[in-house]
Design a protein around this motif. Structure first.
Motif, PDB file in Angstrom:
ATOM      1  N   THR A 110      -9.772  48.296  34.462  1.00 48.69           N
ATOM      2  CA  THR A 110      -9.054  49.325  33.707  1.00 48.69           C
ATOM      3  C   THR A 110      -7.924  49.920  34.532  1.00 48.69           C
ATOM      4  O   THR A 110      -6.849  50.223  33.997  1.00 48.69           O
ATOM      5  N   ASP A 111      -8.130  50.077  35.827  1.00 41.11           N
ATOM      6  CA  ASP A 111      -7.056  50.581  36.690  1.00 41.11           C
ATOM      7  C   ASP A 111      -5.839  49.663  36.614  1.00 41.11           C
ATOM      8  O   ASP A 111      -4.700  50.127  36.524  1.00 41.11           O
ATOM      9  N   VAL A 112      -6.079  48.362  36.651  1.00 38.11           N
ATOM     10  CA  VAL A 112      -4.984  47.389  36.605  1.00 38.11           C
ATOM     11  C   VAL A 112      -4.313  47.397  35.237  1.00 38.11           C
ATOM     12  O   VAL A 112      -3.082  47.354  35.124  1.00 38.11           O
ATOM     13  N   ILE A 113      -5.114  47.463  34.176  1.00 34.51           N
ATOM     14  CA  ILE A 113      -4.571  47.444  32.816  1.00 34.51           C
ATOM     15  C   ILE A 113      -3.707  48.675  32.552  1.00 34.51           C
ATOM     16  O   ILE A 113      -2.609  48.572  31.985  1.00 34.51           O
ATOM     17  N   VAL A 114      -4.182  49.840  32.946  1.00 40.73           N
ATOM     18  CA  VAL A 114      -3.400  51.064  32.727  1.00 40.73           C
ATOM     19  C   VAL A 114      -2.092  50.999  33.503  1.00 40.73           C
ATOM     20  O   VAL A 114      -1.016  51.353  32.981  1.00 40.73           O
ATOM     21  N   PHE A 115      -2.144  50.520  34.740  1.00 39.04           N
ATOM     22  CA  PHE A 115      -0.905  50.418  35.516  1.00 39.04           C
ATOM     23  C   PHE A 115       0.052  49.419  34.876  1.00 39.04           C
ATOM     24  O   PHE A 115       1.271  49.659  34.817  1.00 39.04           O
ATOM     25  N   SER A 116      -0.468  48.295  34.372  1.00 41.00           N
ATOM     26  CA  SER A 116       0.404  47.308  33.736  1.00 41.00           C
ATOM     27  C   SER A 116       1.087  47.907  32.508  1.00 41.00           C
ATOM     28  O   SER A 116       2.256  47.605  32.224  1.00 41.00           O
ATOM     29  N   ALA A 117       0.376  48.784  31.776  1.00 39.67           N
ATOM     30  CA  ALA A 117       0.985  49.445  30.624  1.00 39.67           C
ATOM     31  C   ALA A 117       2.126  50.358  31.059  1.00 39.67           C
ATOM     32  O   ALA A 117       3.129  50.498  30.352  1.00 39.67           O
ATOM     33  N   LEU A 118       1.992  50.985  32.217  1.00 36.96           N
ATOM     34  CA  LEU A 118       3.026  51.886  32.710  1.00 36.96           C
ATOM     35  C   LEU A 118       4.292  51.138  33.122  1.00 36.96           C
ATOM     36  O   LEU A 118       5.405  51.536  32.758  1.00 36.96           O
ATOM     37  N   ILE A 119       4.145  50.050  33.852  1.00 42.26           N
ATOM     38  CA  ILE A 119       5.350  49.380  34.367  1.00 42.26           C
ATOM     39  C   ILE A 119       6.017  48.484  33.334  1.00 42.26           C
ATOM     40  O   ILE A 119       7.157  48.058  33.539  1.00 42.26           O
ATOM     41  N   THR A 120       5.337  48.184  32.231  1.00 39.71           N
ATOM     42  CA  THR A 120       5.978  47.362  31.203  1.00 39.71           C
ATOM     43  C   THR A 120       6.656  48.214  30.132  1.00 39.71           C
ATOM     44  O   THR A 120       7.058  47.703  29.096  1.00 39.71           O
ATOM     45  N   GLN A 121       6.796  49.515  30.387  1.00 37.89           N
ATOM     46  CA  GLN A 121       7.547  50.429  29.511  1.00 37.89           C
ATOM     47  C   GLN A 121       8.669  51.064  30.317  1.00 37.89           C
ATOM     48  O   GLN A 121       8.437  52.025  31.053  1.00 37.89           O
ATOM     49  N   PRO A 122       9.885  50.541  30.196  1.00 34.43           N
ATOM     50  CA  PRO A 122      10.990  51.085  30.996  1.00 34.43           C
ATOM     51  C   PRO A 122      11.241  52.563  30.705  1.00 34.43           C
ATOM     52  O   PRO A 122      11.042  53.032  29.581  1.00 34.43           O
ATOM     53  N   LEU A 123      11.696  53.275  31.714  1.00 35.31           N
ATOM     54  CA  LEU A 123      12.129  54.652  31.498  1.00 35.31           C
ATOM     55  C   LEU A 123      13.367  54.646  30.607  1.00 35.31           C
ATOM     56  O   LEU A 123      14.184  53.715  30.673  1.00 35.31           O
ATOM     57  N   PRO A 124      13.525  55.674  29.752  1.00 32.53           N
ATOM     58  CA  PRO A 124      14.653  55.661  28.820  1.00 32.53           C
ATOM     59  C   PRO A 124      16.009  55.758  29.504  1.00 32.53           C
ATOM     60  O   PRO A 124      17.010  55.293  28.983  1.00 32.53           O
ATOM     61  N   HIS A 125      16.056  56.360  30.688  1.00 34.07           N
ATOM     62  CA  HIS A 125      17.320  56.501  31.412  1.00 34.07           C
ATOM     63  C   HIS A 125      17.055  56.220  32.882  1.00 34.07           C
ATOM     64  O   HIS A 125      16.016  56.569  33.428  1.00 34.07           O
ATOM     65  N   GLY A 126      18.009  55.603  33.532  1.00 35.17           N
ATOM     66  CA  GLY A 126      17.848  55.343  34.945  1.00 35.17           C
ATOM     67  C   GLY A 126      18.462  54.007  35.333  1.00 35.17           C
ATOM     68  O   GLY A 126      18.968  53.267  34.483  1.00 35.17           O
ATOM     69  N   PRO A 127      18.419  53.686  36.622  1.00 37.56           N
ATOM     70  CA  PRO A 127      18.987  52.424  37.098  1.00 37.56           C
ATOM     71  C   PRO A 127      18.101  51.239  36.737  1.00 37.56           C
ATOM     72  O   PRO A 127      17.185  51.358  35.931  1.00 37.56           O
ATOM     73  N   SER A 128      18.340  50.116  37.378  1.00 39.99           N
ATOM     74  CA  SER A 128      17.673  48.852  37.058  1.00 39.99           C
ATOM     75  C   SER A 128      16.156  48.990  36.983  1.00 39.99           C
ATOM     76  O   SER A 128      15.501  49.289  37.985  1.00 39.99           O
ATOM     77  N   TRP A 129      15.600  48.757  35.781  1.00 33.34           N
ATOM     78  CA  TRP A 129      14.149  48.872  35.644  1.00 33.34           C
ATOM     79  C   TRP A 129      13.397  47.796  36.424  1.00 33.34           C
ATOM     80  O   TRP A 129      12.366  48.102  37.037  1.00 33.34           O
ATOM     81  N   PRO A 130      13.837  46.533  36.437  1.00 31.01           N
ATOM     82  CA  PRO A 130      13.103  45.543  37.245  1.00 31.01           C
ATOM     83  C   PRO A 130      12.954  45.973  38.702  1.00 31.01           C
ATOM     84  O   PRO A 130      11.898  45.757  39.315  1.00 31.01           O
ATOM     85  N   LEU A 131      13.987  46.590  39.265  1.00 24.69           N
ATOM     86  CA  LEU A 131      13.901  47.057  40.650  1.00 24.69           C
ATOM     87  C   LEU A 131      12.899  48.199  40.764  1.00 24.69           C
ATOM     88  O   LEU A 131      12.028  48.195  41.642  1.00 24.69           O
ATOM     89  N   ILE A 132      13.025  49.202  39.879  1.00 21.83           N
ATOM     90  CA  ILE A 132      12.113  50.341  39.928  1.00 21.83           C
ATOM     91  C   ILE A 132      10.669  49.883  39.727  1.00 21.83           C
ATOM     92  O   ILE A 132       9.767  50.265  40.480  1.00 21.83           O
ATOM     93  N   ALA A 133      10.441  49.065  38.681  1.00 22.28           N
ATOM     94  CA  ALA A 133       9.085  48.602  38.388  1.00 22.28           C
ATOM     95  C   ALA A 133       8.541  47.738  39.511  1.00 22.28           C
ATOM     96  O   ALA A 133       7.348  47.809  39.846  1.00 22.28           O
ATOM     97  N   GLY A 134       9.405  46.917  40.113  1.00 23.71           N
ATOM     98  CA  GLY A 134       8.958  46.077  41.229  1.00 23.71           C
ATOM     99  C   GLY A 134       8.507  46.910  42.412  1.00 23.71           C
ATOM    100  O   GLY A 134       7.515  46.576  43.085  1.00 23.71           O
ATOM    101  N   ARG A 135       9.195  47.994  42.672  1.00 23.06           N
ATOM    102  CA  ARG A 135       8.792  48.876  43.771  1.00 23.06           C
ATOM    103  C   ARG A 135       7.468  49.576  43.450  1.00 23.06           C
ATOM    104  O   ARG A 135       6.601  49.729  44.317  1.00 23.06           O
ATOM    105  N   GLN A 136       7.309  50.012  42.182  1.00 26.05           N
ATOM    106  CA  GLN A 136       6.047  50.633  41.800  1.00 26.05           C
ATOM    107  C   GLN A 136       4.894  49.636  41.878  1.00 26.05           C
ATOM    108  O   GLN A 136       3.774  49.984  42.269  1.00 26.05           O
ATOM    109  N   LEU A 137       5.185  48.396  41.492  1.00 27.62           N
ATOM    110  CA  LEU A 137       4.157  47.357  41.568  1.00 27.62           C
ATOM    111  C   LEU A 137       3.717  47.158  43.010  1.00 27.62           C
ATOM    112  O   LEU A 137       2.507  47.062  43.297  1.00 27.62           O
TER     113      LEU A 137
END
Length: 223
Positions: free
Chosen positions: A156-183
């Motif tokens: 469940t920890d992994v699933i919840v985190f995957s839900a978070l990073i697969t929803q880009p923030l509405p405003h901000g720089p490159s999401w792949p970069l941001i999400a990759g760092r969070q990952l």
């Protein structure tokens, strides 16, 4: 009548064409809902798919049916990712990282309850979620055995985190970069030796299913 059973002799392609239309509709709907929310006009989805509104409604009677089809499609996509990662010779932590990376790559196609879609509580949907949990638990158990994943982490920890990073923030720089760092931060956080303890109690699959069932019971059919 020819050997195909078609009196005109013309090739029959409606079934294949219908399947292709459905896939175009689902792909367009997932992208449109990610961009504009799940109440995006049906006409917008049909136009993006290159079909008429009537064609869309012949495949999906209403928005609810479309959302349900998108949810099952998302489960299928995640199942394919898990099968592919499971076939690799990876340690537990690396298998979790690979699952998250591949999920991020198809994040625009994932329309799921944890993304705000109406939760399906049918036997088929529950079974799909159970299988996703099972395969992730296998990766985590592998990580416990090989010493790469801390003991207090679950699927469940992994699933919840995957839900978070697969929803880009509405405003901000490159999401792949941001999400990759969070990952990377998440993977480092679940590795053995992390200095910050996990707060408890752990959230389980049963907790998620109970929340879905409660949300579904409180909903009215969407018009």
């Amino acid at each position: 009548m020819n050997s195909s059973g078609n009196p005109s002799g013309a090739p029959r392609r409606p079934r294949r064409d219908a399947e292709q239309n459905r896939e175009r509709i689902l792909a367009a709907a997932a992208a449109a809902m990610l961009r504009d929310g799940r109440h995006v006009p049906i006409a917008t989805i049909a136009a993006a798919a290159g079909v008429g509104v009537g064609t869309l409604y012949r495949s999906y009677a209403d928005r609810e049916a479309l959302l349900h089809a998108l949810e099952h499609r998302a489960y299928d996509l995640l199942g394919q990712i898990l099968d592919a990662v499971g076939a690799l010779d990876l340690g537990g932590l690396e298998a979790v990282r690979e699952f998250l990376s591949r999920s991020l790559a198809v994040g625009d196609q994932l329309v799921l309850p944890l993304h705000g879609a109406p939760p399906l509580v049918t036997d088929e949907a529950v079974a799909a979620r159970r299988e996703i949990n099972r395969q992730l638990d296998n990766f985590i158990e592998r990580g416990h055995a090989d010493g790469s994943i801390r003991a207090d982490v679950n699927a469940t920890d992994v699933i919840v985190f995957s839900a978070l990073i697969t929803q880009p923030l509405p405003h901000g720089p490159s999401w792949p970069l941001i999400a990759g760092r969070q990952l990377a931060a998440f993977v480092n956080g679940i590795a053995v030796g992390g200095p910050v303890p996990m707060p408890g109690p752990a959230v389980t699959r049963q907790d998620i299913e109970a929340a879905f069932a409660g949300a579904q019971a409180g909903r009215r059919p969407e018009q």
